[in-house]
Design a protein around this motif. Structure first.
Motif, short mmCIF file in Angstrom:
data_model
loop_
_atom_site.label_atom_id
_atom_site.label_comp_id
_atom_site.label_asym_id
_atom_site.label_seq_id
_atom_site.Cartn_x
_atom_site.Cartn_y
_atom_site.Cartn_z
N VAL A 1 0.84 -1.21 0.00
CA VAL A 1 0.00 0.00 0.00
C VAL A 1 0.86 1.25 0.00
CG1 VAL A 1 -1.69 1.31 1.33
CG2 VAL A 1 -1.94 -1.17 1.11
N LEU A 2 1.87 1.29 0.86
CA LEU A 2 2.74 2.46 0.93
C LEU A 2 3.52 2.65 -0.37
CD1 LEU A 2 4.13 2.10 4.58
CD2 LEU A 2 2.42 3.74 3.74
N GLY A 3 3.93 1.53 -0.99
CA GLY A 3 4.64 1.62 -2.26
C GLY A 3 3.75 2.18 -3.36
N ALA A 4 2.48 1.72 -3.40
CA ALA A 4 1.54 2.21 -4.41
C ALA A 4 1.30 3.71 -4.23
CB ALA A 4 0.23 1.44 -4.32
N LEU A 5 1.16 4.15 -2.98
CA LEU A 5 0.95 5.57 -2.70
C LEU A 5 2.17 6.40 -3.10
CD1 LEU A 5 -0.84 5.37 0.78
CD2 LEU A 5 -1.86 5.99 -1.42
N ALA A 6 3.37 5.87 -2.78
CA ALA A 6 4.59 6.59 -3.14
C ALA A 6 4.75 6.69 -4.65
CB ALA A 6 5.80 5.90 -2.52
N GLY B 1 5.31 9.73 -9.18
CA GLY B 1 5.38 9.49 -10.62
C GLY B 1 6.67 8.81 -11.03
N HIS B 2 7.24 9.27 -12.13
CA HIS B 2 8.45 8.63 -12.66
C HIS B 2 9.64 8.74 -11.69
CE1 HIS B 2 7.02 7.44 -16.61
NE2 HIS B 2 6.37 8.59 -16.69
N SER B 3 9.63 9.72 -10.81
CA SER B 3 10.72 9.84 -9.83
C SER B 3 10.76 8.64 -8.90
CB SER B 3 10.55 11.13 -9.01
OG SER B 3 10.61 12.27 -9.83
N ALA B 4 9.59 8.02 -8.66
CA ALA B 4 9.55 6.85 -7.78
C ALA B 4 10.38 5.72 -8.35
CB ALA B 4 8.11 6.40 -7.58
N GLU B 5 10.40 5.57 -9.68
CA GLU B 5 11.19 4.51 -10.29
C GLU B 5 12.67 4.74 -10.03
OE1 GLU B 5 11.50 2.19 -14.59
OE2 GLU B 5 10.72 4.22 -14.51
N VAL B 6 13.10 6.00 -10.09
CA VAL B 6 14.52 6.32 -9.87
C VAL B 6 14.92 6.08 -8.42
CG1 VAL B 6 16.24 8.16 -9.95
CG2 VAL B 6 14.49 8.01 -11.73
N GLY C 1 11.27 -4.86 0.17
CA GLY C 1 11.36 -5.13 -1.26
C GLY C 1 10.04 -4.88 -1.97
N THR C 2 8.94 -5.23 -1.30
CA THR C 2 7.62 -4.98 -1.87
C THR C 2 7.39 -3.49 -2.08
OG1 THR C 2 6.69 -6.96 -0.83
CG2 THR C 2 5.14 -5.23 -1.46
N PHE C 3 7.77 -2.71 -1.10
CA PHE C 3 7.62 -1.25 -1.21
C PHE C 3 8.37 -0.73 -2.44
CE2 PHE C 3 9.40 2.97 -0.49
CZ PHE C 3 8.27 3.71 -0.22
N GLY C 4 9.64 -1.15 -2.60
CA GLY C 4 10.43 -0.67 -3.73
C GLY C 4 9.89 -1.12 -5.07
N LEU C 5 9.50 -2.39 -5.16
CA LEU C 5 9.00 -2.92 -6.43
C LEU C 5 7.69 -2.27 -6.86
CD1 LEU C 5 9.79 -6.70 -5.83
CD2 LEU C 5 10.82 -5.27 -7.61
N ILE C 6 6.75 -2.13 -5.92
CA ILE C 6 5.45 -1.56 -6.26
C ILE C 6 5.55 -0.06 -6.53
CG2 ILE C 6 3.11 -1.14 -5.42
CD1 ILE C 6 3.73 -4.03 -6.26
N ALA C 7 6.36 0.65 -5.76
CA ALA C 7 6.52 2.08 -5.98
C ALA C 7 7.09 2.36 -7.36
CB ALA C 7 7.42 2.69 -4.90
N SER C 8 8.12 1.61 -7.75
CA SER C 8 8.74 1.82 -9.06
C SER C 8 7.79 1.41 -10.18
CB SER C 8 10.05 1.05 -9.17
OG SER C 8 9.86 -0.34 -9.03
N LEU C 9 7.01 0.35 -9.96
CA LEU C 9 6.07 -0.12 -10.99
C LEU C 9 4.96 0.91 -11.24
CD1 LEU C 9 5.07 -2.54 -12.78
CD2 LEU C 9 3.64 -3.16 -10.83
N VAL C 10 4.34 1.38 -10.15
CA VAL C 10 3.25 2.36 -10.28
C VAL C 10 3.79 3.66 -10.88
CG1 VAL C 10 1.58 3.76 -9.01
CG2 VAL C 10 1.91 1.35 -8.41
N GLY C 11 4.99 4.08 -10.44
CA GLY C 11 5.56 5.30 -10.97
C GLY C 11 5.90 5.20 -12.45
N ALA C 12 6.35 4.04 -12.89
CA ALA C 12 6.76 3.86 -14.29
C ALA C 12 5.56 3.73 -15.23
CB ALA C 12 7.66 2.63 -14.42
N TYR C 13 4.50 3.07 -14.78
CA TYR C 13 3.38 2.77 -15.68
C TYR C 13 2.32 3.87 -15.68
CZ TYR C 13 4.72 -1.91 -17.12
OH TYR C 13 5.37 -2.96 -17.71
N GLY C 14 1.93 4.35 -14.50
CA GLY C 14 0.82 5.28 -14.48
C GLY C 14 -0.43 4.62 -15.04
N PHE C 15 -1.33 5.41 -15.58
CA PHE C 15 -2.56 4.87 -16.14
C PHE C 15 -2.60 4.92 -17.66
CE2 PHE C 15 -3.90 6.14 -11.85
CZ PHE C 15 -4.47 4.97 -11.42
N GLU C 16 -1.73 5.75 -18.26
CA GLU C 16 -1.83 5.92 -19.70
C GLU C 16 -1.52 4.65 -20.48
OE1 GLU C 16 2.25 7.16 -18.28
OE2 GLU C 16 0.18 7.57 -17.72
#
Length: 432
Positions: free
Chosen positions: A21-26, A31-36, A196-211
């Motif tokens: 949950v925290l990763g998805a929110l982050a 946004g894309h900064s989360a992936e970095v 690890g879950t936090f990092g993986l989900i945060a980077s995934l949500v930041g990289a994909y977005g909804f578009e």
């Protein structure tokens, strides 16, 4: 230390859920900064998991072969395991085709662009796959993480230890101690799962977005729905038909399912899956050490059955093609046999879809439309794979008398039901 102790007292699944949950929110907020910023956390976690997977399997299989000898026929257990792998794979194909027919994910779409990194995969021949199972250099197989080759070599060494008997009693004891040590190392590493879950989900949500997801939203929904139906109703029903409580199975299997979802790798989830079926669900540890790694190589209901079936429906609908009864049969047979035949091949999901579409005479270009969102799809596919890799050993163990019912009935969602806790459960039942 008090803070760490308090953190560890929280049930494992709750810690992983908090990281998710925290990763998805982050990811949503940054946004894309989360992936970095957060991708390295996920990378470190997955690397740690892969680090322990090969030595864990190597020592566990060697130890398991010796322990299974004289207790249950390895060949009989292996044959029964393969049969259930095939049955559940066929059911998974049926679920994928049904959901594709009901939801029509390929209808109404136009102008999709092929992902720039898509290339048509070459499907290996059966001879190449068979030859690749046997390692030319076992140490190279260990270093490259080729699990099937590791299982073959470890199995041969295990049989040699049995054949030599008391002459290698010390070595057998050493192998058992090494296996126990790797189990403890696994427990250390798996405590990193929430981070690890936090990092993986945060980077995934930041990289994909909804578009990226909106144009293919129906397909994403269809895949997640098909996998959920297969997990809950197919696996749950099979567990219930064997006289076991499905809710306890899912509770005990939860750690392995969670790791699979966030890591998107059956091999990465394998240590958690082994510990889940042994410590939480009561499967004999020696059988589990054989069945779960084997399943991680060839048991892929999500990647090898549901996904190819659903993609076939999507491609046919997008290109306005009508599938004949013979093509449905081809999809079923190619998916079940192909999931075994592409064992250990990198990028299994793409290889499987290539194989099935080719066999059914459907355009391979359709795969390119889905590659751009493959990471989102792979999370649910992999969780389905790993759930099957845990469900089948539970079923076979129940049929073969290798399931500790006391441990199963006390199913825990944590990764470490200790031997002492197991003994307390048994003592409590006997006293009652």
């Amino acid at each position: 230390m008090k803070l760490v102790s308090a953190w560890l007292r929280i049930p494992f699944w709750q810690r992983v859920l908090a990281g998710f949950v925290l990763g998805a929110l982050a990811g949503w907020a940054l946004g894309h900064s989360a992936e970095v910023w957060f991708a390295p956390l996920g990378t470190i976690y997955v690397t740690l998991i892969k680090m322990i997977a090969v030595p864990l399997v190597f020592f566990a299989v060697m130890n398991a072969i010796g322990s299974l000898h004289g207790q249950k026929s390895v060949a009989a257990l292996g044959g029964r395991t393969f049969v259930w792998f095939a049955i559940t794979a066929a059911l998974a194909v049926g679920v994928g085709l049904l959901i594709g027919w009901l939801l029509q994910p390929g209808h109404g779409l136009s102008g999709l662009t092929i992902a720039p990194d898509y290339t048509v995969r070459v499907v290996p021949s059966p001879k190449d796959v068979l030859l690749d199972v046997i390692p030319t250099n076992p140490f190279k197989a260990l270093s490259e993480g080729k699990i099937l080759q590791v299982i073959v070599f470890a199995g041969l060494v295990g049989f040699a230890l049995v054949k030599l008997g008391e002459r290698v009693a010390g070595l057998r004891k050493l192998v058992g101690e090494a296996s126990d040590t790797m189990v403890q190392v696994t427990r250390f590493v798996l405590e990193m799962t929430p981070l690890g879950t936090f990092g993986l989900i945060a980077s995934l949500v930041g990289a994909y977005g909804f578009e990226k997801l909106l144009p293919l939203g129906t397909f994403v929904f269809a895949l997640y729905l098909a996998c959920a139906i297969h997990i809950v109703f197919v696996y749950g029903s099979l567990i219930a038909l064997h006289g076991l409580n499905p809710l306890k199975f899912f509770r005990g299997a939860a750690p392995g399912m969670q790791v699979a979802f966030v890591a998107s790798s059956s091999f990465a989830a394998m240590p958690a899956a082994i510990r889940s079926v042994t410590h939480n669900l009561g499967v004999d540890k020696d059988y589990a050490a054989f069945a779960v790694p084997l399943g991680a190589s060839i048991k892929m209901d999500g990647c090898g059955a549901i996904y190819p079936a659903l993609t076939s429906m999507f491609v046919a609908q997008y290109f306005g093609l009508h599938l004949e009864p013979g093509q449905y049969a081809t999809i079923l047979i190619a998916s079940v046999l192909g999931s075994f035949g592409t064992a250990g091949v990198p990028g299994t999901a793409i290889v499987m879809v290539t194989l099935v579409l080719s066999a059914a005479g459907l355009p391979l270009e359709g795969i390119g439309y889905l590659v751009a969102i493959d990471r989102v799809l792979d999370m649910m596919r992999t969780m389905t794979n790993v759930t099957g890799q845990m469900a089948v050993p539970v079923i076979v163990a129940k049929e073969s008398g290798l399931l500790d019912r006391d441990v199963y009935e006390a199913a825990s969602s944590n990764l470490g039901v200790a031997a002492g806790e197991k003994a307390e459960v048994r003592a409590t039942r006997e006293a009652g």
